[in-house]
Design an enzyme around this catalytic site. Structure first.
Site, short mmCIF file in Angstrom:
data_model
loop_
_atom_site.label_atom_id
_atom_site.label_comp_id
_atom_site.label_asym_id
_atom_site.label_seq_id
_atom_site.Cartn_x
_atom_site.Cartn_y
_atom_site.Cartn_z
N ARG A 158 0.86 -1.19 0.00
CA ARG A 158 0.00 0.00 0.00
C ARG A 158 0.89 1.24 0.00
O ARG A 158 2.02 1.21 0.50
CB ARG A 158 -0.90 0.00 1.23
CG ARG A 158 -1.81 -1.22 1.35
CD ARG A 158 -2.58 -1.22 2.66
NE ARG A 158 -3.48 -2.36 2.78
CZ ARG A 158 -3.17 -3.52 3.35
NH1 ARG A 158 -1.94 -3.68 3.86
NH2 ARG A 158 -4.04 -4.49 3.42
N LYS A 182 -1.72 -2.91 8.05
CA LYS A 182 -2.90 -2.56 8.85
C LYS A 182 -2.90 -3.31 10.17
O LYS A 182 -2.50 -4.47 10.24
CB LYS A 182 -4.17 -2.89 8.07
CG LYS A 182 -4.43 -1.96 6.89
CD LYS A 182 -5.76 -2.28 6.24
CE LYS A 182 -6.08 -1.30 5.12
NZ LYS A 182 -7.39 -1.59 4.47
N HIS A 253 -2.54 2.37 -5.71
CA HIS A 253 -3.32 1.16 -5.41
C HIS A 253 -3.52 0.35 -6.67
O HIS A 253 -3.65 -0.88 -6.62
CB HIS A 253 -4.66 1.54 -4.78
CG HIS A 253 -5.17 0.51 -3.82
ND1 HIS A 253 -4.56 0.25 -2.61
CD2 HIS A 253 -6.23 -0.33 -3.90
CE1 HIS A 253 -5.22 -0.70 -1.98
NE2 HIS A 253 -6.24 -1.08 -2.75
N ARG A 256 -0.77 -1.90 -6.92
CA ARG A 256 -1.00 -3.05 -6.02
C ARG A 256 -1.87 -4.09 -6.72
O ARG A 256 -1.57 -5.28 -6.69
CB ARG A 256 -1.67 -2.53 -4.74
CG ARG A 256 -1.97 -3.58 -3.68
CD ARG A 256 -2.42 -2.85 -2.41
NE ARG A 256 -3.06 -3.70 -1.43
CZ ARG A 256 -2.42 -4.44 -0.53
NH1 ARG A 256 -1.09 -4.45 -0.52
NH2 ARG A 256 -3.08 -5.16 0.36
N HIS A 279 -3.43 -9.27 3.19
CA HIS A 279 -4.88 -9.35 3.32
C HIS A 279 -5.25 -10.24 4.50
O HIS A 279 -4.71 -11.33 4.66
CB HIS A 279 -5.51 -9.94 2.06
CG HIS A 279 -5.55 -8.99 0.90
ND1 HIS A 279 -5.62 -9.40 -0.41
CD2 HIS A 279 -5.54 -7.63 0.86
CE1 HIS A 279 -5.66 -8.35 -1.20
NE2 HIS A 279 -5.60 -7.26 -0.45
N TYR A 288 -8.67 -10.71 -7.58
CA TYR A 288 -7.66 -10.65 -8.62
C TYR A 288 -7.75 -11.84 -9.56
O TYR A 288 -7.29 -11.76 -10.70
CB TYR A 288 -6.27 -10.57 -7.99
CG TYR A 288 -6.13 -9.36 -7.11
CD1 TYR A 288 -6.15 -8.08 -7.64
CD2 TYR A 288 -6.01 -9.48 -5.72
CE1 TYR A 288 -6.05 -6.96 -6.84
CE2 TYR A 288 -5.89 -8.37 -4.91
CZ TYR A 288 -5.92 -7.11 -5.47
OH TYR A 288 -5.83 -6.01 -4.67
#
Length: 309
Positions: A158, A182, A253, A256, A279, A288
């Site tokens: 990110r 995150k 992004h 990404r 994730h 994806y």
């Protein structure tokens, strides 16, 4: 909690809301953005419960939750907002149940509104190669921009994670980078040869020219020597793509998305891509695979003798 909330009717005691906030911040490790959103949702739920005469926490049952969400829908809230508010409500009732403040967990009975997910815009492998191969790395800014784009494509991090990197997060011998994602979750991501070389060129010949006494250990620097800001990184990506021409204007992004899609097209398994991207859920990574399938369908339509009617 806002001072103004004290004068607003609420079915949830203030001390419960404050403890819930600590739970989200410390135990769940939510990002500041998600934390604010969840707290806002639960304050709204608390006000609604008071409006309809719910008697404290015991009045928060599945019927009240569904009525609250129905009102959100009637007010024209988007599916994304409804899905987030449902998730906030389920997190809150699970917290109340674990704390012994509810006899059961009504949030378990809530369904989750399905959100239509648009396929992300990605570069083709040829476009990514042309962009990076043709990118000029002249001067400190040019060397930095090349390293930034190479790292975004190589790692799929990110933009906030990229800007948060310090010099010692990069292991040049193992060609890996330590990323803080995150929820303050740390992961190690491989870095390919082109990106590793671009970063080394930046560190040797670009960063020293921009560094000041206030630069600290930041890997990437802005023009004035401070840590590169995500807004500046986005501007770098858009401007460099515009210079290349004849390709989609993707954001960081988008890089990404591009990295993940190309990994899957190259044969990587979903679990590995999930780990690389950081994730929490494999379901997030699965989007994806849809990108790759759509691209295969497009190639089939264009190339196969009977690909179109």
């Amino acid at each position: 909690m806002n001072a103004d909330d004290a004068s607003v009717p609420s079915a949830v005691p203030r001390e419960v809301l404050e403890d819930f906030e600590r739970h989200l911040r410390v135990e769940r490790g939510l990002s500041p953005h998600t934390l604010r959103a969840y707290l806002g949702d639960i304050r709204d739920l608390s006000r609604y419960a008071a409006e309809v005469g719910a008697s404290g926490l015991d009045g928060i049952d599945v019927a009240l939750l569904r009525a609250w969400l129905a009102r959100q829908h009637a007010h024209g809230r988007s599916r994304a907002t409804l899905a987030r508010r449902t998730a906030a409500a389920r997190t809150f009732t699970a917290y109340l149940f674990r704390r012994g403040l509810l006899a059961d967990d009504p949030g378990l009975l809530l369904g989750t509104p399905k959100q239509p997910r648009d396929l992300p815009t990605v570069l083709t492998q040829d476009q990514a190669a042309r962009l990076l191969d043709d990118l000029r790395g002249e001067g400190p800014i040019g060397l930095r921009d090349r390293a930034v784009l190479e790292m975004l494509y190589a790692t799929g991090v990110r933009v906030s994670e990229l800007c948060g990197l310090d010099i010692d997060d990069l292991d040049t011998e193992r060609q890996t980078v330590r990323v803080l994602g995150k929820g303050d979750k740390e992961r190690t991501v491989p870095v390919g040869d082109p990106a590793a070389r671009a970063v080394q060129e930046w560190l040797r010949h670009g960063r020293p020219a921009l560094a000041t006494e206030h630069s600290g250990p930041a890997l990437f620097l802005g023009a004035r020597g401070g840590r590169l800001h995500p807004t500046s990184a986005r501007r770098i990506v858009h401007s460099r793509i515009a210079e290349a021409g004849d390709m989609p204007d993707v954001s960081p992004h988008g890089f990404r998305h591009t990295a993940a899609t190309h990994l899957l097209e190259g044969g990587a398994d979903l679990r590995s891509v999930q780990e690389m991207l950081g994730h929490a859920s494999l379901q997030t990574t699965q989007i994806y695979t849809r990108v790759s399938v759509e691209r295969l369908k497009q190639v089939h339509r264009q190339a196969h003798p009977r690909g179109t009617a």
